[in-house]
Design an enzyme around this catalytic site. Structure first.
Site, short mmCIF file in Angstrom:
data_model
loop_
_atom_site.label_atom_id
_atom_site.label_comp_id
_atom_site.label_asym_id
_atom_site.label_seq_id
_atom_site.Cartn_x
_atom_site.Cartn_y
_atom_site.Cartn_z
N ALA A 54 5.50 4.34 2.16
CA ALA A 54 6.07 5.61 2.62
C ALA A 54 6.53 5.52 4.08
O ALA A 54 7.51 6.14 4.47
CB ALA A 54 5.05 6.73 2.46
N GLY B 286 0.82 -1.20 0.00
CA GLY B 286 0.00 0.00 0.00
C GLY B 286 0.86 1.25 0.00
O GLY B 286 2.06 1.21 0.29
N CYS B 287 0.24 2.37 -0.34
CA CYS B 287 1.01 3.62 -0.41
C CYS B 287 1.50 4.05 0.96
O CYS B 287 2.66 4.41 1.13
CB CYS B 287 0.18 4.73 -1.07
SG CYS B 287 -1.45 4.99 -0.35
N TYR B 288 0.62 3.98 1.97
CA TYR B 288 1.04 4.37 3.32
C TYR B 288 2.15 3.47 3.84
O TYR B 288 3.15 3.95 4.38
CB TYR B 288 -0.14 4.37 4.28
CG TYR B 288 -1.13 5.50 4.11
CD1 TYR B 288 -0.71 6.83 4.13
CD2 TYR B 288 -2.49 5.25 3.95
CE1 TYR B 288 -1.62 7.88 4.00
CE2 TYR B 288 -3.40 6.29 3.82
CZ TYR B 288 -2.97 7.60 3.85
OH TYR B 288 -3.86 8.64 3.73
N GLU C 241 2.10 12.10 -0.66
CA GLU C 241 1.87 11.57 0.66
C GLU C 241 3.07 11.97 1.52
O GLU C 241 4.22 11.88 1.07
CB GLU C 241 1.79 10.04 0.57
CG GLU C 241 0.84 9.43 1.55
CD GLU C 241 0.38 8.06 1.06
OE1 GLU C 241 -0.58 7.99 0.29
OE2 GLU C 241 1.02 7.07 1.43
#
Lengths: 348, 348, 348, 348
Positions: free
Chosen positions: C156, C151-153, C244
């Site tokens: 990051a 996932g993106c979160y 993000e």
């Protein structure tokens, strides 16, 4: 003078014009909100539909059928085009109405049928409706039971053009209206085209050559011009919430000059509380009217000799919708016209 | 075919067109960045001026006077109007130049003097400059030492108009160009008017009736029309970074039709890698060209009989500036015209 | 080395991660787009779904059932969570897959069932999936048939934390992750909450205390820490399209210092093409990675002694989704890892 | 009760907090604007500095030295930090003052000197100043001649924390404050970093570990906690005009629970006109307080046992600056506290 209490119902309170009516009426000394309707969300507290309203005491939403009309003096109708006409036709005669939809704006049933795909279903009522461009229709608005609140584009476009057409200073056969609007005018329905990611950092024209605000403008501008007008109207969607800017290209006639146009507008609107003509050389900006019921107008020389450019700005949710609706209510009820409408623009 | 190495200097690398040149040239197989200038920030690494460039090996900025011209084959000049002419006049004859300023766009010194407040200081050089609207000037560009890269508004406005004027389908005496642009075209200088809080959530026209891109368009459109044109040009500032949309109102002549206009443009640009005519009924959107070197055109019927509306969109920093500059370099050097320019638009 | 041709299908090509895959793959020298699926819009040209793709030759969308798998070497699956698992379970064994959904990210079926409301329907397949945080799983990715794209979160958040946990410099029992994201991560479905007018000029936290990216991070960070971690994760929605930013509050242990943390990260990622540690005192900004496959990390002293603040930024659609997916494909196929991913960030 | 007339001067009327004071005071029944100062633009009409104020009758700006103090009852001082102290020291004793700068917020001269780079130049006056967090200092504010209006971040952060610290429910040794703010807090000075193109579509932290609002919070929270507090404070700049959101991570002590925290806040603020605690499960949003003097608080369970997350939102220009300043004036003068502050939030 004691301030009366106006018991108000807002039909269609879950959209942007509905909540904007509430923002204004909650600060209006005469307004008492008695009923709020939202067909699909009936029963919900407004605090759920619009959390910014949580701090205020408001009735829960109900279906229109559940409104107790004996408690209502005045109705704002913020329902979709098409369904509005039957709802208003069914209201008791005693309540007075400002309708924010397009249903009662066109006086000619044939024109209505042409642009809205079928015959009007409340033609008798339509005949009694007053087109509520406040500054140009006060006597009729005062006497009206039903006022058709103008569209945002027509309000912004016509307020500068009407005095110029009446003065015979611009050619009614060549009105080119290039309109730019923020997105709130597109409403609160969930549509992919209006998602943040589809709107931000981009712009586009829409409805080119066939926007439904055109017949409304042709109808009213013809009255001002004393004969048919020919207009081009192209709206564009701009990545911002509120604000509408109209750039109108006009041809000067009868020896008119750019300064003469500015003089005509200045004289026509000198005593108007919500309209201003900005000084020569200043460009009106939508941010200077954000959240206020004001319209600002600028007049410029066109690089083409014998032509001028007229620029007008307003907040589409206020002077272009709910603000003008409250202004019309004030006129209908004999209240001071600026009551509840004295907000200063929010900037930045 | 082996790809040559072009040793490049960018003069004025600290502005938005400068960094956009870098974005494109860093992916250009023939480009080697040898010198970057920034007078006020000379000595700074580009990573400080533009942190997004930190991952790339780039020379530190220097003053123009410190560039070793023996190492440079090609110059992109992204300096302010006015200072540019003397800088380019002082370059060695061996380097070829694309100039992104306005200094060499006007071929008539009298027109230059009128719009820029004084005589040109490199008139002889000005006479040799080629106006680089790539699709309409390839042979001259190929042979040129100095190409004047068109402004963003002229590029977006004229690419649709030139074929229509050449075909005799639209009236050169009535061109109304309503332009809307994102803010990056205003540059990177610290100005109160361009602060986020002054720009976001609002719009306005500027330079109404007297924008400096007008004479450039009059000059080039007159060539296409075979005689003088009369135009109105009004730019508006829109709260977004990149993107320009031009709505042009034209009068049809010689029996031309809306479909005929679309056919002319489609035929003219059929083989162009960066230009598209969108299908009838589709509105071009700036977000569909963001970050790409493309221009999209749509043609629409006007509500006024005998008129049409032409809408064109581009990214003002790419096809409107740095992208067209690279495209011109490719033409000048005999490289494939699309080299380094094949980015797909960034959406959302 | 000759570049091979990889015949690619994208399942779910009508969403934002789908189109972002296309943006990247259209510039990838080895990629050949052979099939695009979109169940509800099957049969539509991509030019209608995403007009910015009109200039490119792409197959029309079809339903998944209509894909001819004999023509496909590689699949990117960008379908919604839940429906993905059965689709991938039904693919021929010969095609290799990067899945961008959450369906194969959790290795423990019990954890999956807890967070996704029911048992996994392809448990055997789930056991073979490799969690594709590229920089930390290259050997497994190279050998995998099915890679679960993070996932993106988590991408990051974990890229900075993993080296620090491995080095024993931060307390695994106290990781406070405050995340801020642009809106494109919320997808392209028409939802009122994601309308422009609901998002712009405002921000809010969401999923506080119970976001589905938490178990994925607990799983992977525990591997790095060599034992369970305790984390707090709070995402916020920010009015922008892409980007993000993660602010992580950590407690230093084993005598670690802020500079020591920065040194660890610099050493760990020195040779990584897409990861940078910014200099001390510089704050990473999302705009510096917009449109690129990069992640930037900054390390700061906390005002509280013995604590540090780690800030990381990426573009959620690139390194946080489609870019990392292409990077994983490159690893799986033995291609240069940066192939097709060398875009410079788009600024402004 | 008849409404008195308060003759008001605003020092520093050309910035965003200055104009916001005007927006509020123009609707305040007791306020009469008598003097507006702007050193660099003295002599300009406000209509030029802020065209949205053109419709209102306002005095032209003057230099501070030109104000006739015999005509002034009350001063709002919206000058930059540092220059403020001498200006206020020079005012006649009869005028009462709300100061929006940081100059009088810190009661300990040593702390001031440490954070502001030098000794305070009006220490005696500083000793008399009252820190004006209205809801927690009414008696002192009522009696004060000089009120130091709190910063926007401290207001938003401390209003939720003070009751919780007083109740002994949260650990004063572990307060992690992650703050996000719109850009208007950065002021109206022309700075490259605040240009639209530098801010939109991106975010970043700033002043990490050393923001000047920290000592102000340490001072006031220590009073609430009855002893020193340890806090981490990290502000982030978000691409929007107005609005501040604070996410605070706290450790529960003395058996406190998440519901207990919410109960404490609900009880503490039950009768406050401008503060609301939102229901469990609802995330406060800045857009719900835009343009209003309100602060909304939400309390959430942290995924880490024994911890909670407190989220608060306000409009940094209203409750975070000019609105609280007017609220303080109302308290000082014995006016109803909500006078002039009853605006409903502007949404969308």
């Amino acid at each position: 003078m004691p301030i009366p209490t106006i018991r108000i119902a807002i039909l269609g309170a879950s959209g942007y014009t509905g909540t904007e009516l509430l923002r204004l009426l909650l600060c209006h000394p005469a307004a008492e909100i008695r009923a709020l309707t939202a067909e699909r969300q009936a029963g919900k507290p407004m605090a759920e539909i619009f959390p910014q309203l949580a701090p205020f005491k408001l009735p829960d939403t109900v279906k229109i059928a559940a409104v107790d009309w004996s408690e209502i003096d005045f109705v704002f109708c913020a329902l979709p085009h098409g369904t509005t006409q039957e709802v208003i036709a069914g209201l008791p005669a005693a309540v007075r109405v400002v309708d924010l939809s397009a249903d009662f704006r066109l006086s000619d049933p044939a024109v209505y049928a042409e642009w809205y795909g079928g015959p009007h279903r409340a033609v008798a009522l339509q005949r009694t409706a007053v087109y509520g461009l406040t500054e140009h229709a006060r006597p009729a608005i005062r006497a009206a039971r039903l006022v058709a609140n103008p569209g945002c584009y027509p309000t912004a476009s016509m307020l500068p053009l009407i005095p110029l057409l009446k003065a015979g200073q611009i050619d009614p056969g060549s009105l080119i209206i290039d309109a730019k609007s923020g997105v709130s005018g597109a409403g609160r329905d969930a549509k992919q085209a209006n998602l943040f990611c589809e709107i931000s950092e981009g712009m586009a024209a829409y409805g080119v050559g066939r926007h439904r605000h055109m017949p409304e403008m042709e109808q009213e501008l013809a009255l001002a011009a004393g004969g048919p007008v020919s207009l081009s109207f192209t709206p564009h969607l701009i990545p911002m919430n509120r604000g509408e800017l109209i750039t109108t290209y006009v041809r000067l006639i009868n020896g008119a000059t750019v300064d003469g146009l500015r003089d005509t507008l200045t004289a026509a609107y000198r005593d108007e509380p919500f309209l201003s003509v900005v000084p020569a050389g200043v460009a009106p900006q939508t941010r200077h009217v954000r959240g206020s019921n004001r319209l600002h107008i600028g007049v410029f020389a066109d690089h083409r000799p014998g032509h001028a450019i007229v620029i007008s700005v307003l907040d589409n949710l206020v002077k272009g919708a709910s603000g003008q609706a409250v202004q019309n209510m004030n006129v209908m009820l004999g209240l001071p016209e600026t009551m509840g409408l004295e907000q200063v623009a929010l900037f930045p």
